[in-house]
Design an enzyme around this catalytic site. Structure first.
Site, short mmCIF file in Angstrom:
data_model
loop_
_atom_site.label_atom_id
_atom_site.label_comp_id
_atom_site.label_asym_id
_atom_site.label_seq_id
_atom_site.Cartn_x
_atom_site.Cartn_y
_atom_site.Cartn_z
N ASP A 35 0.84 -1.35 -0.24
CA ASP A 35 0.11 -0.12 0.18
C ASP A 35 0.87 1.37 -0.06
O ASP A 35 1.93 1.06 0.54
CB ASP A 35 -0.91 0.06 1.27
CG ASP A 35 -1.67 -1.06 1.51
OD1 ASP A 35 -2.21 -1.58 0.47
OD2 ASP A 35 -1.96 -1.38 2.83
N1 URA Z 1 -1.25 -5.96 3.95
C1 URA Z 1 -1.72 -4.48 3.97
O1 URA Z 1 -2.80 -4.45 4.76
N2 URA Z 1 -1.03 -3.88 3.27
C2 URA Z 1 -0.20 -4.11 2.44
O2 URA Z 1 0.68 -3.23 1.87
C3 URA Z 1 0.78 -5.37 2.73
C4 URA Z 1 -0.33 -6.27 3.31
#
Ligand code: URA
Length: 251
Positions: A106
């Site tokens: 993310d």
């Molecule tokens: N889980 C998440 O919530 N975000 C990420 O970027 C990777 C795994």
């Protein structure tokens, strides 16, 4: 950036012959793209994706690159961002080849991100049936109970179904700040999975960092920096994905 090019240009760049000579080869029916003979000159191909065979020999594909980056928060895991935010390729000075992230992190997640131009490697490591473990350190608001962590460990219901069993342990508890940092290893890669798992037990993730991918750790790699994987590391990741293939993790 558009990486689709005319077939004769790609052939010439791969050292087959001059562009004009390559055009002749195409017109003479000597060139196949993805199993079909191409006899016209307008065809465009993507050398990273299309299989080009000249006189029964596949043309030399791009040099395979395998990188690992310590992604910072506030960077998009994609090649381009229409809103002009920073993207991972902004952090790859000296890499001219086009590489793709292996899965996603993310915008607000930091940590270990693999990048490659080897589609097979990327597919193997991200395919849901391969269950490659990924370890995160999540700092959450409040201090979850052991029983709540056990729920995450056993598998928890999210709107897209139950999660597979995970390994979960406390890393640090800060009662003054009313925060806990928890190490969690998951074997899937659903969208925002770790954040959603903690939300499901009532604890908002306030910081998330991926610290391991398979056996590979970030070690001393600085934030925003990258390095090439060693051939041994690449082999270990391939082996891991193959060995985990189709195994279901049940406790
Ligand atoms: N889980 C998440 O919530 N975000 C990420 O970027 C990777 C795994």
């Amino acid at each position: 950036m558009n990486h689709v090019e005319r077939l004769q240009k790609v052939m010439a760049a791969a050292g087959i012959a001059s562009r004009r000579k390559c055009e002749e080869m195409i017109l003479n029916g000597l060139v196949e793209v993805n199993g079909e003979i191409v006899k016209t000159l307008g065809v465009k191909v993507d050398p990273a994706v299309d299989r080009i065979v000249v006189g029964n020999k596949p043309i030399r594909s791009e040099k395979k690159l395998y990188l690992m980056m310590n992604k910072s928060k506030g960077v998009i895991t994609s090649a381009k961002d229409p809103q002009g935010r920073k993207v991972v390729s902004d952090f790859l000075p000296g890499i001219k080849e086009r590489v793709y992230p292996v899965g996603r992190l993310d915008y607000d997640t930091e940590g270990l991100l693999l990048l490659t131009n080897d589609g097979e490697f990327a597919n193997l490591l991200t395919h849901p049936s391969h269950h490659v473990p990924k370890t995160y350190r999540a700092t959450v608001k409040g201090v979850p109970h052991g029983t709540q962590l056990e729920k995450l460990q056993a598998g928890i219901k999210l709107e897209d179904g139950m999660t597979a069993p995970a390994e979960v342990e406390y890393h640090d508890v800060d009662t003054d700040k009313n925060e806990a940092t928890i190490t969690i290893t998951i074997h899937e890669g659903r969208n925002r999975q770790v954040r959603r798992m903690f939300e499901a037990i009532g604890h908002k993730v306030i910081r998330l960092k991926r610290i391991r991918f398979g056996e590979l750790g970030l070690e001393s790699l600085g934030r925003g920096k990258y390095r090439h994987l060693t051939p041994q590391e690449v082999k270990e990741l391939f082996d891991l994905a193959h060995s985990k293939s189709h195994k279901v993790h049940k406790k």
